[in-house]
Design an enzyme around this catalytic site. Sequence first.
Site, short mmCIF file in Angstrom:
data_model
loop_
_atom_site.label_atom_id
_atom_site.label_comp_id
_atom_site.label_asym_id
_atom_site.label_seq_id
_atom_site.Cartn_x
_atom_site.Cartn_y
_atom_site.Cartn_z
N HIS A 186 7.71 8.86 2.89
CA HIS A 186 8.00 7.50 2.42
C HIS A 186 7.44 7.23 1.01
O HIS A 186 8.22 6.92 0.10
CB HIS A 186 7.52 6.50 3.48
N HIS A 196 0.87 3.73 -2.74
CA HIS A 196 0.98 2.30 -2.39
C HIS A 196 0.55 1.97 -0.96
O HIS A 196 0.20 0.83 -0.68
CB HIS A 196 2.39 1.77 -2.67
N GLU A 223 -3.78 0.34 2.83
CA GLU A 223 -3.40 -0.33 4.06
C GLU A 223 -3.42 0.61 5.27
O GLU A 223 -3.87 0.24 6.35
CB GLU A 223 -2.01 -0.94 3.91
N ASP A 224 -2.94 1.83 5.09
CA ASP A 224 -2.69 2.68 6.26
C ASP A 224 -3.65 3.86 6.43
O ASP A 224 -3.55 4.59 7.41
CB ASP A 224 -1.25 3.22 6.22
N ASP A 270 9.54 -0.21 -2.23
CA ASP A 270 8.95 0.08 -0.92
C ASP A 270 9.80 -0.54 0.18
O ASP A 270 10.17 0.11 1.17
CB ASP A 270 7.53 -0.51 -0.91
N ASP A 285 39.25 -9.26 -5.82
CA ASP A 285 38.33 -8.49 -6.63
C ASP A 285 37.42 -7.60 -5.77
O ASP A 285 36.24 -7.45 -6.02
CB ASP A 285 37.48 -9.40 -7.53
MN MN Z 1 5.25 1.41 2.13
#
Ligand code: MN
Length: 694
Positions: free
Chosen positions: A48, A72, A76-77, A139, A260
Amino acid sequence: MITSSELIGLVKEYDPSANGDLVRKAYVFAMEAHGVQKRASGAPYFYHPAEVAKFLAELKLDVQTVVTGLLHDVIEDTNVNYKELEEIFGAEIAFLVEGVTKLSKINYTSSKAHQAENFRKFLLAMSKDIRVLIVKLVDRLNNMRTLSYVTSIEKRKRISLETLEVYAPLAERIGMSIIKDEMEDLAFYNLHPHEYSTISLRLDQIRNKDHNFVQNTILEMKKVFNDAEINAEISGREKKVYSIWRKMRQRNVSLEQINDIVAFRVIVDTVQQCYLSLGVIHINYQIMPGRFKDYISIPKLNGYRSLHTTVIGPLKQAIEVQIRTKEMHRVADEGVAAHWSYKNDELIAKKDEQKNYSWIKSLLTILQTSGSPEEIMDNSKLEIFENEVFCFTPNGDLITLPRGATSVDFAYEIHSDIGNTCIGAKVNGKIAPLKTVLRNGDQVEIITSLYQQPEASWERFVVTGKARACIKKFMKAHEKSEFTSLGLQLVKYIFNEIYGGFSEDLIELKKFSCSSLAEFYCDVGKGVIPLGIVRSAVSGSEKQVDVSNNYICLIDFTPGIAVHFSECCTPILGDKIVGIFVPQKGIEVHATSCECIEECKSVMIKVKWNHEDEADAAFIVRLRIVILNETESFAVITNVISENGASITNIKVEHRSTEFFDLLVDLKVKSVNHIGEIQAALRTCSNVRSVRRL
Ligand code: MN
């Protein structure tokens, strides 16, 4: 999955001077940090962030942003923290990663339209740096691509709704339509699978029925442009499912009526060629009236520029044609990210191009004044919403307030009834004074009481127009009754003074051109009818009158409307006091010791507290306390004060020396007896040098 060398290669293509080692270091670091973690799809988690970084490199963003893409999710993880990132990758990257982490923690809970707009603003304000927002959008897009692996339907729908209502519009705002388009289709697919498949099935049918339509139209148009000797790239692009659905809904038409579905694009080198191309098309094909739009001279707010026209095309079908330059094309897809392009000097040089982001005013100024891309990166901190703060109700609803707003403003913003009855607030779970200035992200719970009324003093610290207007309205409504009752008291007071008694029968309304007693009292209270006139209208008897028991009783009045406690001597319950009548204002209550009453002898009125019960009385007094500069001194005095049932509302160290602290302490007390007790108790402490009421 992209390898670190491939990623570095991608970055070096547009920025040969980029620090490849930094990318490699981040790649390895993130891979190790995520270790054996897995995505919902069962793939290694690191896929990811690697995909996110790849996308950012494809947008040609600077190396810090690409590295942020890799890192990123580590805060957090994984058990990596900010400090660690700062040590290894430097402050800038740590700041960006932390920014993305903060955004990830904000959950969109409501689907009310105004909430969505507030949320978008809030996310922008929290982003601080536009690169944080770009990483967050990429993300989210990557998460949307793998959303089908999430087993909970609830969760899929929630994430899709959030994407559709918050993130896709944000992507549109900064002009990143490649992100917006894909997000919308993925979200639509998850929210309305049936409608999605119906529309895409119909699109397939239309495509199959006339499968050479697009190619043949392009071929025909190319001939026309060759004849006109304009070098143009022509392509056809099918509209996205979601945007077709939105059009069907907005215009209330069927799929067949949308002419269109395929937009033809003519891409040329210069702006002049755009208008020449438009001429070529209008000469060769019949124009459909009312459909021409010039977004070159008037760009869309997000910077989009193109010429749009709809004509009866070479195959006798209505077609939409969009004409633009290469730069306009890139901005149309990538929006603000296009400005980060390293080698696209042409774009940077053209200040006109950059005028388009007028909605990001501060960013615009920077884009216009900065020379090099590096400078743009450095300065483009998002400061658009510096005048607003974003706070939450306990339910997670977002309330937008101007900066400097207090809990009272918050309460009124929810509802005027909440404002009118608020007695306190919990900010982030802790009791806080009503005048507490709120900060971004504060969660505010308003405590109300049926017995509470707005206080005139609130007007001094509220900042929203709504709060001020509500307080004023409340005061106005009470003003009449307060001034009427003050007028009655004053008339009684004057009658007692002269007659030694009072009867309403003695008032000749005609003399004062008043139609009712209530009107008369109100005019007297407000000073419209001066006290002197009332006095002279009451013909005095010659008998000696005992006035020792003649006074106005203060307990009947709400402070701040017709009765005001003067700020020069701040009298409290039990103090010896006197009233001074001021027209338009009512009675000002001063301590008898106050210096300013000397000049006002003529309008002096005797007043008394008549508070039998201290229980609900509360006054603020200020003490000057000098304490020894010793460790326990502060603890001792605050203890004494709280043991005596008073609370400290403010404390200020006015002067400090090696021996003493000179403090100004504001206390909330019940009466003069109460403050007397506290002063006495303080004086008994060995750490206290002196105590004086100011
Ligand atoms: Mn992420």
